[in-house]
Design an enzyme around this catalytic site. Structure first.
Site, PDB file in Angstrom:
ATOM      1  N   HIS A   1       0.834  -1.222   0.000  1.00  0.00           N
ATOM      2  CA  HIS A   1       0.000   0.000   0.000  1.00  0.00           C
ATOM      3  C   HIS A   1       0.858   1.257   0.000  1.00  0.00           C
ATOM      4  O   HIS A   1       1.952   1.293   0.577  1.00  0.00           O
ATOM      5  CB  HIS A   1      -0.984   0.001   1.166  1.00  0.00           C
TER       6      HIS A   1
ATOM      7  N   ASP B   1      -0.266   4.434   1.029  1.00  0.00           N
ATOM      8  CA  ASP B   1      -0.534   5.445   2.046  1.00  0.00           C
ATOM      9  C   ASP B   1       0.264   5.175   3.318  1.00  0.00           C
ATOM     10  O   ASP B   1       0.686   4.053   3.592  1.00  0.00           O
ATOM     11  CB  ASP B   1      -2.023   5.508   2.381  1.00  0.00           C
TER      12      ASP B   1
ATOM     13  N   GLU C   1      -4.942   1.795   2.792  1.00  0.00           N
ATOM     14  CA  GLU C   1      -4.896   0.589   3.624  1.00  0.00           C
ATOM     15  C   GLU C   1      -4.899   0.942   5.098  1.00  0.00           C
ATOM     16  O   GLU C   1      -5.518   0.248   5.916  1.00  0.00           O
ATOM     17  CB  GLU C   1      -3.647  -0.229   3.271  1.00  0.00           C
ATOM     18  N   GLU C   2      -4.218   2.027   5.453  1.00  0.00           N
ATOM     19  CA  GLU C   2      -4.084   2.380   6.864  1.00  0.00           C
ATOM     20  C   GLU C   2      -5.404   2.791   7.506  1.00  0.00           C
ATOM     21  O   GLU C   2      -5.521   2.811   8.731  1.00  0.00           O
ATOM     22  CB  GLU C   2      -3.050   3.510   7.032  1.00  0.00           C
TER      23      GLU C   2
END
Length: 410
Positions: free
Chosen positions: A79, A81, A176-177
């Site tokens: 990911h 982010d 994703e975070e």
């Protein structure tokens, strides 16, 4: 353009890609696309002509098969982010070359120290080149190390056609975070049979299990009344919310649990006299235990509300993700091949359970079984984040060996 895994990491971490849970858009921040555009440009320069970024910021590309064998299509995913927990703006990475032990004092905020006593994995890093922040930001190795490792492995495969492999899909996601990394992934376009996220930590640790996760919202409607004439009438929604929080079991909190213990964790509270809202995340490795904790939370809320006869509440549970081991256990070859690849690069693999989730959790239940591979990063989401160049190189080597294993065993 330089192409070592360290060079790539240093290029990527200075691009601010922090996600924002308060934004309903995907990506939640447009700046995540800044890294996406860089990655597409580099993939095209490698000769991967299908590399592109979609409107949601997800990046797709394919390393074509170079074998006559019928090898399952494998995806590698990371990911773009970084976490909202700590700023990722104006990252200044530092390199401690040939680390010889001891604490590492950071240069931008000298009050921050990566202490060996708190980071025991440093004992395994003697002679390594350690990348840190300057202490004023997080580093972003979660998960730009994973991206750098996938990109470097792709470059190696392209430049070494004698390494036989099936078709390999590359996927770099947004958000994703904040739990939305798989929301807009087009699995039909991806066309992979199995996947691997590069989003782990200590080398050798392979993660095939995550928490199962739900979110809970409790909306409370109290009884508003002028405080001067409120005796026997007012039922303050803020106090109702506070009573619920106060009754939470102390031994079911993130700060009092570890290992395979789950928790009930309040993540937000807002309110006024007449209305209040509580937000929770519920986590456990066993779905039945998750359900029992939700029932306990609802029971606590109902018992509190019983003392406020004029007030009401709405209790809403939202499924977030489920333990990916349930899916992975149906496809043992995914883990078997990964364990073999780790051994080939000189590691003794250890299966590990994540007290959290990854894109692989959602992707597994969407139809792409997807365990998690180590990247070498440590102390994610904090200004004390660090990673070793040599450990990143070991992760790159693992990817290369893994595609070889799939081809050999096809």
């Amino acid at each position: 353009m330089t192409d070592t895994v360290l060079d790539r990491l240093l290029r990527y971490v200075v691009i601010d890609t922090q996600s924002d849970a308060s934004s309903p858009a995907q990506p939640s921040t447009e700046k995540q696309k800044d890294l996406g555009r860089v990655l597409v440009g580099e993939l095209l320069a490698m000769g991967l002509d299908d590399a592109h970024m979609d409107e949601h910021g997800n990046v797709y590309a394919t390393v074509p098969s170079n074998t006559s064998k019928d090898v399952p299509v494998i995806c590698f995913c990371s990911h773009m982010d970084t976490a909202p927990d700590f700023t990722g703006t104006n990252v200044k990475p530092n390199i401690v070359k040939d680390y010889q032990g001891g604490d590492i004092q950071l240069t931008g905020d000298t009050s921050r120290v990566i202490r060996m006593s708190e980071h025991p994995e440093l004992r395994n890093q003697i002679g390594h080149d350690i990348v840190t922040t300057d202490g004023t930001t997080l580093l972003g190795a979660d998960d730009k190390a994973g991206i750098a490792e996938i990109m470097t492995a792709a470059q190696i495969l392209i430049e070494n056609p004698d390494i036989k492999h099936g078709a390999i899909r590359l996927l770099f996601t947004t958000d994703e975070e904040i739990g939305r990394g798989a929301d807009k992934v087009d699995l039909a376009k991806l066309g992979a049979a199995f996947g691997y996220t590069l989003d782990g930590s200590t080398i050798g640790e392979i993660e095939d299990e995550t928490f199962s996760a739900d979110g809970v919202e409790i909306e409370i409607t109290g009884v508003a009344q002028h405080p001067g004439t409120s005796k026997g009438v007012m039922e303050n929604a803020i106090k109702i919310a506070a009573d619920i929080i106060a009754r939470l079991p102390k031994d079911m909190a993130p700060e009092t649990t570890d290992g395979r213990q789950g928790f009930i964790h309040p993540t937000g509270i807002t309110g006024s006299m007449d209305k209040a809202r509580l937000s929770f995340i519920i986590r456990d490795f066993v779905n039945d235990e998750l359900t029992q904790m939700e029932a306990l939370l609802q029971q606590i809320a109902e018992e509190v509300l019983a003392a406020y006869p004029g007030s009401t509440m709405r209790f809403t549970v939202t499924e977030q993700y489920r333990n990916m081991k349930e899916v992975l256990d149906r496809h043992p070859e995914i883990m078997d091949n990964l364990m073999e690849a780790a051994r080939r690069v000189g590691l003794e693999p250890v299966t590990h359970s994540i007290r959290g989730g990854t894109d692989g959790s959602r992707l597994s239940f969407m139809g792409l079984p997807c365990p998690n591979i180590y990247t070498g990063g440590h102390s994610y989401h904090s200004p004390l984040e660090w990673i070793s160049r040599q450990d990143m190189e070991k992760s790159v080597a693992t990817i290369v060996e893994l595609v070889k294993v799939w081809e050999e065993r096809a």
